[in-house]
Design a protein around this motif. Structure first.
Motif, PDB file in Angstrom:
ATOM      1  N   GLU A 172       1.459   5.035  -8.705  1.00  0.00           N
ATOM      2  CA  GLU A 172       0.391   5.777  -9.377  1.00  0.00           C
ATOM      3  C   GLU A 172       0.909   7.064  -9.990  1.00  0.00           C
ATOM      4  O   GLU A 172       0.503   7.462 -11.087  1.00  0.00           O
ATOM      5  CB  GLU A 172      -0.732   6.093  -8.378  1.00  0.00           C
TER       6      GLU A 172
ATOM      7  N   LEU B 205       2.143   1.690  -3.498  1.00  0.00           N
ATOM      8  CA  LEU B 205       1.123   1.953  -4.514  1.00  0.00           C
ATOM      9  C   LEU B 205       1.056   3.419  -4.910  1.00  0.00           C
ATOM     10  O   LEU B 205       0.950   3.753  -6.101  1.00  0.00           O
ATOM     11  CB  LEU B 205      -0.238   1.483  -3.997  1.00  0.00           C
TER      12      LEU B 205
ATOM     13  N   ASN C 178       0.828  -1.207   0.000  1.00  0.00           N
ATOM     14  CA  ASN C 178       0.000   0.000   0.000  1.00  0.00           C
ATOM     15  C   ASN C 178       0.864   1.261   0.000  1.00  0.00           C
ATOM     16  O   ASN C 178       0.525   2.260  -0.651  1.00  0.00           O
ATOM     17  CB  ASN C 178      -0.936   0.006   1.212  1.00  0.00           C
TER      18      ASN C 178
ATOM     19  N   THR D 294      -3.649  -4.491  -7.598  1.00  0.00           N
ATOM     20  CA  THR D 294      -3.441  -3.051  -7.734  1.00  0.00           C
ATOM     21  C   THR D 294      -2.001  -2.736  -8.128  1.00  0.00           C
ATOM     22  O   THR D 294      -1.733  -1.746  -8.817  1.00  0.00           O
ATOM     23  CB  THR D 294      -3.764  -2.341  -6.406  1.00  0.00           C
TER      24      THR D 294
ATOM     25  N   SER E 226      -1.446  -4.258 -11.960  1.00  0.00           N
ATOM     26  CA  SER E 226      -2.060  -3.457 -13.028  1.00  0.00           C
ATOM     27  C   SER E 226      -1.221  -2.227 -13.384  1.00  0.00           C
ATOM     28  O   SER E 226      -1.463  -1.603 -14.418  1.00  0.00           O
ATOM     29  CB  SER E 226      -3.469  -3.026 -12.615  1.00  0.00           C
ATOM     30  N   ARG E 227      -0.261  -1.864 -12.548  1.00  0.00           N
ATOM     31  CA  ARG E 227       0.569  -0.697 -12.805  1.00  0.00           C
ATOM     32  C   ARG E 227       1.959  -1.068 -13.281  1.00  0.00           C
ATOM     33  O   ARG E 227       2.849  -0.223 -13.358  1.00  0.00           O
ATOM     34  CB  ARG E 227       0.645   0.173 -11.541  1.00  0.00           C
TER      35      ARG E 227
END
Length: 363
Positions: free
Chosen positions: A144, A140, A137, A165, A168-169
């Protein structure tokens, strides 16, 4: 020569030198040539197939003093420092030992600062699946909105444990097991350059034990080099590594095909007295009959049987007098016994019973 020295000396320095991962190299080369690289990569695959190696090559490509290129010079200060593992803007982290959120926050605090020496700061996080949910987290937010001077490269053997999460990045590349022939060819080159003589059948045996991992193959080869003086016979290699000669597997499978129970028990007893792993022997016999069936069917042999041509020729000779249906029934019977063999407390007795039952039911 220790394994670390051997591995460092023969570590690939360019994409072209990387063995068995041409599909990944091609994608990264195209991205570099077109200036369309992602800010985060996930390299997944089994151990010892080149994940961190290709990450270091990518770090050289991005920070070579001649300019960003898919063919780094390998001679400038940045390239040399990356090869030696001391490039200040390439940060390698073992997530298995730094799993907590505090470790990740400490790392991410340095992300905002521009590179000290190169164009990019490269963060290589090995075994990234070991991070805690809190650490993921924390990571993340940076993934982003990453700074333009930062690139993350994650390496893992278990991508299914990474949160979606994060996945996907990232641009994901799956590494393949390295083929037997490629491992053998690479070890041949090393032995020639090191002026070490070793039989090809020994290299085949080492490559089989490595199960697609170049790191494992080099580790075993280094053990042989360390215990020998410029040359090693096949018998010495077997003794040094404690491995089983492939002749046992061929002889055992031959006696099974001929229905000679006495010879079967004699080979098992010989293997047992030599201290070989009988469960591993059973696995090898299973694999051998699987390969015999494919050879007998004669379709896509080179693709489906990852073995040298000499062993495939031996298999063809071994299947001359049997039909594919008999081989299929033997393989099926052996596979049915696999679970009981794996769980047996007395492996030798379990193998003897399995092979006796096989002889009684074989057509």
């Amino acid at each position: 020569m220790t394994y670390q020295v051997l591995a460092r000396k023969w570590r690939p320095r360019t994409f072209e030198q990387l063995v068995g991962q041409e599909h990944v190299s091609r994608a990264l080369i195209n991205g570099l040539d077109q200036d369309r690289l992602h800010h985060a990569f996930l390299f997944s695959g089994t151990r010892g197939v080149g994940k961190t190696t290709i990450a270091r090559i990518l770090a050289k490509c991005l920070n070579c003093e001649t300019g960003m290129t898919s063919k780094p010079c390998g001679e400038c200060g940045s390239c040399v420092d990356v090869d030696e593992g001391r490039f200040v803007d390439m940060i390698e982290i073992d997530a298995a030992s730094r799993t907590g959120v505090d470790d990740m926050r400490e790392l991410l605090e340095s992300v905002q600062y521009t590179p000290t020496r190169g164009r990019f700061k490269i963060y290589i996080i090995d075994e990234v699946h070991m991070l805690t949910n809190e650490a993921f987290n924390a990571l993340l937010k940076t993934l982003e909105e990453p700074p333009s001077h930062v690139m993350f490269i994650f390496a893992t053997t278990e991508p299914q444990k990474i949160p979606i999460t994060i996945l996907s990045r990232c641009q994901r590349h799956d590494f393949r097991r390295i083929g037997l022939k490629s491992i053998i060819a690479h070890m041949k080159t090393i032995c020639q350059e090191e002026h070490f003589k070793i039989p090809e059948q020994s290299l085949v045996l080492i490559a089989r034990e490595a199960t697609g991992s170049m790191r494992d193959a080099l580790s075993l080869l280094d053990q042989v080099l360390s215990c020998s003086d410029g040359e090693a016979s096949h018998e010495q290699v077997l003794d040094i590594l404690g491995l089983m000669d492939r002749k046992y597997v061929f002889d055992l499978c031959g006696t099974i095909l001929h229905g000679d129970v006495g010879a079967i028990l004699n080979i098992l007893d010989d293997c047992y007295n030599r201290g070989h792993d009988l469960k591993k022997l059973y696995e090898d016999v299973l694999e051998h009959f699987r390969n015999l069936l494919i050879v007998k069917m004669g379709r896509n042999i080179e693709k489906l049987v990852d073995l040298p041509a000499s062993e495939i020729d031996q298999m063809m000779a071994q299947t001359n007098s049997v039909t594919a249906s008999i081989l299929n029934q033997i393989l099926d019977d052996l596979f049915r016994e696999e679970a009981s063999i794996r769980q047996a407390s007395d492996t030798k007795l379990a193998l003897e019973m399995a092979f006796i039952r096989l002889d009684q039911t074989k057509p």
